[in-house]
Design a protein around this motif. Sequence first.
Motif, PDB file in Angstrom:
ATOM      1  N   ALA B  21     -18.470  27.619   1.932  1.00  0.00           N
ATOM      2  CA  ALA B  21     -18.794  26.540   2.871  1.00  0.00           C
ATOM      3  C   ALA B  21     -18.787  25.198   2.145  1.00  0.00           C
ATOM      4  N   VAL B  24     -15.353  23.951   1.770  1.00  0.00           N
ATOM      5  CA  VAL B  24     -14.819  23.366   3.007  1.00  0.00           C
ATOM      6  C   VAL B  24     -15.326  21.930   3.144  1.00  0.00           C
ATOM      7  N   LEU B  25     -16.620  21.723   2.913  1.00  0.00           N
ATOM      8  CA  LEU B  25     -17.183  20.374   3.028  1.00  0.00           C
ATOM      9  C   LEU B  25     -16.493  19.417   2.048  1.00  0.00           C
ATOM     10  N   TRP B  27     -13.457  19.795   0.650  1.00  0.00           N
ATOM     11  CA  TRP B  27     -12.059  19.602   1.077  1.00  0.00           C
ATOM     12  C   TRP B  27     -11.989  18.543   2.175  1.00  0.00           C
ATOM     13  N   ASP B  28     -12.854  18.683   3.170  1.00  0.00           N
ATOM     14  CA  ASP B  28     -12.853  17.734   4.288  1.00  0.00           C
ATOM     15  C   ASP B  28     -13.142  16.314   3.789  1.00  0.00           C
ATOM     16  N   TYR B  32      -9.955  14.356   5.291  1.00  0.00           N
ATOM     17  CA  TYR B  32     -10.021  13.770   6.632  1.00  0.00           C
ATOM     18  C   TYR B  32     -11.284  12.970   6.941  1.00  0.00           C
ATOM     19  N   MET B  33     -12.343  13.149   6.191  1.00  0.00           N
ATOM     20  CA  MET B  33     -13.631  12.543   6.546  1.00  0.00           C
ATOM     21  C   MET B  33     -13.549  11.031   6.718  1.00  0.00           C
ATOM     22  N   PRO B  34     -14.088  10.509   7.836  1.00  0.00           N
ATOM     23  CA  PRO B  34     -14.098   9.048   7.999  1.00  0.00           C
ATOM     24  C   PRO B  34     -15.047   8.400   6.990  1.00  0.00           C
ATOM     25  N   PRO B  35     -14.806   7.121   6.658  1.00  0.00           N
ATOM     26  CA  PRO B  35     -15.566   6.459   5.590  1.00  0.00           C
ATOM     27  C   PRO B  35     -17.083   6.581   5.748  1.00  0.00           C
ATOM     28  N   ALA B  36     -17.578   6.417   6.974  1.00  0.00           N
ATOM     29  CA  ALA B  36     -19.031   6.384   7.157  1.00  0.00           C
ATOM     30  C   ALA B  36     -19.682   7.769   7.021  1.00  0.00           C
ATOM     31  N   GLY B  37     -18.882   8.792   6.776  1.00  0.00           N
ATOM     32  CA  GLY B  37     -19.459  10.132   6.638  1.00  0.00           C
ATOM     33  C   GLY B  37     -19.998  10.441   5.252  1.00  0.00           C
ATOM     34  N   ALA B  40     -24.075  11.247   4.372  1.00  0.00           N
ATOM     35  CA  ALA B  40     -24.574  12.510   4.922  1.00  0.00           C
ATOM     36  C   ALA B  40     -23.878  13.694   4.256  1.00  0.00           C
ATOM     37  N   ARG B  41     -22.597  13.547   3.956  1.00  0.00           N
ATOM     38  CA  ARG B  41     -21.880  14.658   3.338  1.00  0.00           C
ATOM     39  C   ARG B  41     -22.485  14.994   1.973  1.00  0.00           C
ATOM     40  N   ARG B 227      -2.561  26.143   3.495  1.00  0.00           N
ATOM     41  CA  ARG B 227      -1.897  24.980   4.043  1.00  0.00           C
ATOM     42  C   ARG B 227      -1.893  23.860   3.003  1.00  0.00           C
ATOM     43  N   ARG B 245      -6.044  26.364  -0.012  1.00  0.00           N
ATOM     44  CA  ARG B 245      -5.374  25.115   0.379  1.00  0.00           C
ATOM     45  C   ARG B 245      -5.041  24.230  -0.811  1.00  0.00           C
TER      46      ARG B 245
END
Lengths: 502, 502
Positions: B21, B24-25, B27-28, B32-37, B40-41, B227, B245
């Motif tokens: 898990a 995955v966090l 990798w994202d 793909y994660m938007p800047p403001a994430g 919290a990530r 992928r 991936r």
Amino acid sequence: MEKKMQELKTRYREIYDIHSALSVLSWDQNTYMPPAGTEARGRQMSTLGHIAHEKLTDPAVGQLLEDLSGYEKNIPYDSDEAGFLRVVRRQYVNAVRVPPDFIAAFYNHVAQTYQAWVEAREEDNFAKVEPYLEKTLEYSRQYASYFNGYEHIADPLIDRADYGMKASALKKLFVELRRQLVPLVEEVTSYPPTDNSCLLQHFPKEKQIEFGLKVIKKLGFDFERGRQDMAPHPFMTKFAHGDVRITTRINENQLGEALFSSIHETGHALYELGIDSHLEGTPLHDGTSAGVHESQSRLWENIVGRSYGFWTYFYPQLQEVFPSQLGNVTLDQFYRAINRVERSLIRTDADELTYNLHVIIRFDLELAMLEGKLAVKDLPEAWRSRYQSDIGIASPDDKNGVLQDIHWYMDYIGGMFQGYTLGNILSCQFYEAALKACPEIPVQITQGEFGTLHEWLKDNIYRHGSKFTAEEIIERATGSSLTIEPYMNYLRSKYGELYPGK
Amino acid sequence: MEKKMQELKTRYREIYDIHSALSVLSWDQNTYMPPAGTEARGRQMSTLGHIAHEKLTDPAVGQLLEDLSGYEKNIPYDSDEAGFLRVVRRQYVNAVRVPPDFIAAFYNHVAQTYQAWVEAREEDNFAKVEPYLEKTLEYSRQYASYFNGYEHIADPLIDRADYGMKASALKKLFVELRRQLVPLVEEVTSYPPTDNSCLLQHFPKEKQIEFGLKVIKKLGFDFERGRQDMAPHPFMTKFAHGDVRITTRINENQLGEALFSSIHETGHALYELGIDSHLEGTPLHDGTSAGVHESQSRLWENIVGRSYGFWTYFYPQLQEVFPSQLGNVTLDQFYRAINRVERSLIRTDADELTYNLHVIIRFDLELAMLEGKLAVKDLPEAWRSRYQSDIGIASPDDKNGVLQDIHWYMDYIGGMFQGYTLGNILSCQFYEAALKACPEIPVQITQGEFGTLHEWLKDNIYRHGSKFTAEEIIERATGSSLTIEPYMNYLRSKYGELYPGK
């Protein structure tokens, strides 16, 4: 007390983080995950779900809630802390009442049911999933039994999505709505069908995506704090205050599908994006109910997105993007096409006017099954008969009938559908209140300005998250309790103009 | 015993799932994660990391390992169960020796160091990060001290990535490698620089991606089980046996960058994809060391991907994709361009011949700092002086010098770099062994067939995962211990042909 409050917040934040991680796993599963990733992903999600459940049901949480109950009585009801304690308590009680073994057995059953449903639908063979559905009904009753003292057996199931709503009140509401809708649909569908061929041309994927992104940006979707990806089924999900995502899918032979589903999910996203940032990490940083959530997707999709004013602004731009397809189609023709009403079999394809009839059928059948008045084996026939009487059309097969929706085949029977219609009703009640406060909104919409409406919604609904229940939010935002009047007025006025009497 | 074994496996599987898990966090976050994430990530990942650590260091795990130690002695060394117990014990011991408070304080320090490094590099101001790096050095020594009894203070740090490798052995190895490499580089770079202008044209992104995907598919990357996405820094990550991936980045003005980084990451991915599926959920389902992992990325990237035979097959196809750019460039010109050697400042841009010199400089400086022979404040000057003596060029600034690599600014000092050069050395040792067993491989490569090589690697390396240590894998696969001979033979032969003596 402050120390205990802090400890509870720290414990809850951990649970919140695990749920956010779960949302990322689920988003990835629905967007990018390669086929062979399925099995492990299921296991990863069940592991995290299990850990979150353990942490929520930790006896220490119960003890903290008890220790803090005196403190809670002495702080203002509408303070963040009081809201926090209310919602954590609600979640805690729900979590400890249902035995972990029951949950495990049920989700194991659901996984099998889902598989059976996929096959049953493909083969148009209800019998294949019938025994599973019977067991689901038993599980659903069993679930309700853990909440002894309910008024109606469906209430604990409804509570999961629409806390505080009661089957009795919903029944009354839906009976009245249906009483008014059935003749209205009958009237409108007596006209020759609207020509919607302008939507059924070839619209290249990239251009649809580009135009859709432009629209939702204008509506207020913040791409610093979110993104849109492709997925087989459109949905909205949130990982954090700063990370709210939507998905859409493109049908190159139907213009409306991607566009309106994007706007729909944007409505959900604006709600989540609008919650006060300082509520993050608490259960308050979440929409308050399925119904209120759906009110926002429907408000933006239908009241705004399918309005004449909206397209007064956007249609010339759409024509520029698709000159060969729409160059000769007038705004009036386009507006009629996107608001075409028809008697149809599939809920998700239904127009604004018939949509609730689809929902009410499902709601009534759910209740009948839970009440023991309808056997699972008689469900397909009951479905057909209600479609015939309410919508005036019935599917000869089951795959376009009782097998069309995934809901009963991946969760409980009960509480699965009411949110959709509550959302439609509420979208108009909220919008009417917004107009009362800011009568300039409709003119602004024709100018492509959505800030005033967005601000009103944020101020009256979004920012509170789950601090107030749906009932409280409705009362605070509109000054009255839930009512279908604004909704029926909206439908009568809109469709009265489109079909101006014979 | 069987029951205890089962319990340990169940417990470990949970830890494995949490780590998946986390991947995955991450990798994202990198795709793909938007800047403001971001904020919290970070919190979500630290929450999950904390839970996984707690579960690994649970005293019950220690008890199970102790209870099972007798059983372990009676099962064959090369059985999966024995491997499982060895690696879990190793991870458990490492995890319990280092106090949680130390870990927390260190990662807090690292977050600040990273920030300081970003600014220091931007401003070309080493002084800004110097105090942080001094503290990192203290932390690194402190970390080593938890593993009392080591031979060299760097050994516990090296163990984290390359279990079983010792500073003393690496020093000897690298001294010898450097002794042979420096004059070779000197000789080759005395030639006029190779013309690589054919790579420095405009190559549209979409076409580069398409061609790259075609190549890695042919190499054996299974898109049912993985992928490729875009990311600022290419990497490989694994979420499950069925979900591996890679990422790449496109430079539209340089053809090699995306292509070779895709092949490099595919090498890493083939290793992970080739591990026996029944090892999933155990610590054995993972590459055995940084060095062996890197050997696979380098084998596929360099020995295969930069070979004449490989391009005999692929170059005509590449010319078809980019006719205006490459139509008049011969295979020979292209082959020389992708193997151009030059004295350069940046490790990640370095060619095959100079690359290890970059690495050995870093390794030696790490050791000198840990041994107390080099002060952090003198690091920039030491860096420059070694670049001058080893590579024959020195950066006047620090941003292209000691500030170029992220490693020391996001982790410990020590054990960060040896894996790269071990990988280069091993890539040739493994390839030589593969050729001995299957002499048809080079001809197959010219025909675009990679199955024989892939199978040999899977059979001798990949499938075992971490069941055997790097040392054991090398011995089993090649019949001898680690040796630089095949590597030096490869370099002499390849560059001897490209630069056939004055």
